[in-house]
Each structure stands twice: as C-alpha cells, then as structure tokens.
Design a protein around this motif. Sequence first.
Motif, short mmCIF file in Angstrom:
data_model
loop_
_atom_site.label_atom_id
_atom_site.label_comp_id
_atom_site.label_asym_id
_atom_site.label_seq_id
_atom_site.Cartn_x
_atom_site.Cartn_y
_atom_site.Cartn_z
N SER A 89 18.66 3.45 -25.77
CA SER A 89 20.12 3.46 -25.97
C SER A 89 20.59 4.82 -26.47
N GLN A 90 19.82 5.43 -27.36
CA GLN A 90 20.18 6.76 -27.85
C GLN A 90 20.14 7.79 -26.72
N ASN A 91 19.13 7.68 -25.87
CA ASN A 91 19.01 8.63 -24.77
C ASN A 91 20.08 8.42 -23.70
N LYS A 92 20.52 7.19 -23.51
CA LYS A 92 21.62 6.95 -22.57
C LYS A 92 22.91 7.59 -23.09
N ALA A 93 23.18 7.43 -24.39
CA ALA A 93 24.36 8.06 -24.98
C ALA A 93 24.24 9.58 -24.91
N TYR A 94 23.05 10.09 -25.20
CA TYR A 94 22.79 11.53 -25.12
C TYR A 94 23.03 12.05 -23.71
N THR A 95 22.56 11.33 -22.71
CA THR A 95 22.76 11.73 -21.32
C THR A 95 24.24 11.83 -20.98
N ALA A 96 25.02 10.86 -21.42
CA ALA A 96 26.47 10.86 -21.15
C ALA A 96 27.15 12.08 -21.76
N VAL A 97 26.61 12.58 -22.87
CA VAL A 97 27.16 13.77 -23.53
C VAL A 97 26.59 15.04 -22.90
N ALA A 98 25.28 15.10 -22.74
CA ALA A 98 24.63 16.31 -22.25
C ALA A 98 25.07 16.68 -20.85
N LEU A 99 25.30 15.68 -20.00
CA LEU A 99 25.69 15.94 -18.62
C LEU A 99 27.16 15.62 -18.34
N LYS A 100 27.85 15.11 -19.37
CA LYS A 100 29.28 14.78 -19.26
C LYS A 100 29.57 13.86 -18.07
N MET A 101 28.74 12.82 -17.98
CA MET A 101 28.91 11.83 -16.91
C MET A 101 28.20 10.55 -17.31
N PRO A 102 28.56 9.44 -16.67
CA PRO A 102 27.81 8.20 -16.92
C PRO A 102 26.34 8.39 -16.53
N SER A 103 25.45 7.79 -17.29
CA SER A 103 24.03 7.93 -16.99
C SER A 103 23.70 7.38 -15.60
N SER A 104 24.47 6.41 -15.12
CA SER A 104 24.23 5.85 -13.78
C SER A 104 24.46 6.86 -12.67
N ASP A 105 25.27 7.89 -12.92
CA ASP A 105 25.54 8.91 -11.89
C ASP A 105 24.40 9.91 -11.74
N VAL A 106 23.50 9.94 -12.69
CA VAL A 106 22.42 10.92 -12.68
C VAL A 106 21.41 10.62 -11.58
N LYS A 107 21.14 9.35 -11.34
CA LYS A 107 20.07 8.97 -10.40
C LYS A 107 20.22 9.63 -9.03
N LYS A 108 21.40 9.52 -8.43
CA LYS A 108 21.56 10.09 -7.09
C LYS A 108 21.49 11.62 -7.11
N LEU A 109 21.92 12.23 -8.20
CA LEU A 109 21.87 13.70 -8.31
C LEU A 109 20.46 14.20 -8.63
N ALA A 110 19.59 13.32 -9.14
CA ALA A 110 18.24 13.72 -9.54
C ALA A 110 17.18 13.42 -8.48
N GLN A 111 17.60 12.85 -7.35
CA GLN A 111 16.62 12.54 -6.29
C GLN A 111 16.10 13.82 -5.66
N GLU A 112 14.96 13.69 -5.01
CA GLU A 112 14.34 14.84 -4.38
C GLU A 112 15.31 15.55 -3.43
N GLY A 113 15.39 16.84 -3.59
CA GLY A 113 16.27 17.65 -2.75
C GLY A 113 17.70 17.75 -3.25
N GLU A 114 18.03 17.03 -4.30
CA GLU A 114 19.40 17.06 -4.85
C GLU A 114 19.50 18.08 -5.98
N GLU A 115 20.73 18.35 -6.39
CA GLU A 115 21.01 19.39 -7.38
C GLU A 115 20.27 19.24 -8.71
N LEU A 116 20.09 18.02 -9.18
CA LEU A 116 19.48 17.81 -10.49
C LEU A 116 18.05 17.28 -10.41
N GLN A 117 17.38 17.53 -9.29
CA GLN A 117 16.00 17.08 -9.16
C GLN A 117 15.18 17.61 -10.33
N GLY A 118 14.45 16.73 -11.00
CA GLY A 118 13.60 17.11 -12.12
C GLY A 118 14.31 17.08 -13.47
#
Length: 171
Positions: A89-118
Amino acid sequence: MKKRLIAVFTVAAMLVSMMGMVVCTEAAKKEASTKTGDLLDAAKIMVEAAEQKAIEIDVPMVITVVDMGGNLVLLHRMENSLLASLEISQNKAYTAVALKMPSSDVKKLAQEGEELQGIAVQHAGRIVEFGGGLPIYDADGVQIGGIGVSGGSVEEDTSVAQAGLDAYKPK
C-alpha cells in the motif's frame, strides 16, 4: 567613545539579524505544519471512507497516504489484513506521487518496448505496476500526495482507494 559606539551598533545589528532569523524560522515552521496538517486532515477523511468501503466489500485492507515527497502521512491497517499489504500500500501511494499517475497506468507504459520498460526495478523496487494507488489533488488541481490501498484484488484495492478520494472535498 568611538569604540563603544561601534560595539553598541554591532550588537544591535546582530540582535536585529537574529530577530529576523527567528521570525523567518517561525514563519517557515507555521507554513510547513499548516500544509502537513491540511494533508493529515484530508488523509483522515480519506482513510475513514476507504475503510468503510473495505468493510462493505468485506476485505481487510491497509490504506496509506503519502505527501509529495513520498513520505508517510497516515497508514491504517485493518485487523486481519495481509502483512505484505503494509509495504504494498505504501508503494502504491509512492508510485502515484513519484510518477504523478495512478499506479494502474504504469503497467502498459512499463511493458517491453514501452517508454517506462524496467521502471519497476527503479526507486529501490518501490514502483508498483498495478492498481490501488491514486494521486490526490487540491482544489486548484495541484497534486498534494497519493493514496495506496492493498489487501484485496486489484479491482477491490482500486475501488477502496477511489472511495477514499471521493470522500475528500478539497478546499
């Protein structure tokens, strides 16, 4: 006489300088505590509403609110919630702040070949790629923190976090 006059002026200048520092320090403390106090007040409202939603769906949750530095403002653990949910829960809140977006939006951006891969291995592994973390905005639309919820399915966590946000009425 001249030396004494210089000494008096020097002491006076030092006192005026010190008084200015005290006033500035007190103003900074007041501003910082007021901002923290406002977010803490908001966090209490959000956590109470989120907990009610968790009770309604019968899933014990951990609910976390962090400020814009990712610092803990409020952590609420319901009885029988998962131990792992404390950190998640702390890391989900941190993600929303660190990336300024819902944590659910990170998955598609973090897939292989996408902007936030890794990205999930950055920030000491604190970035979460699934739902349950949402940004918190003030009345002017400025992000002031994040809320993270863990303990159920991703859908349940997200709905509980959203219930918390919905209860917050920025001033």
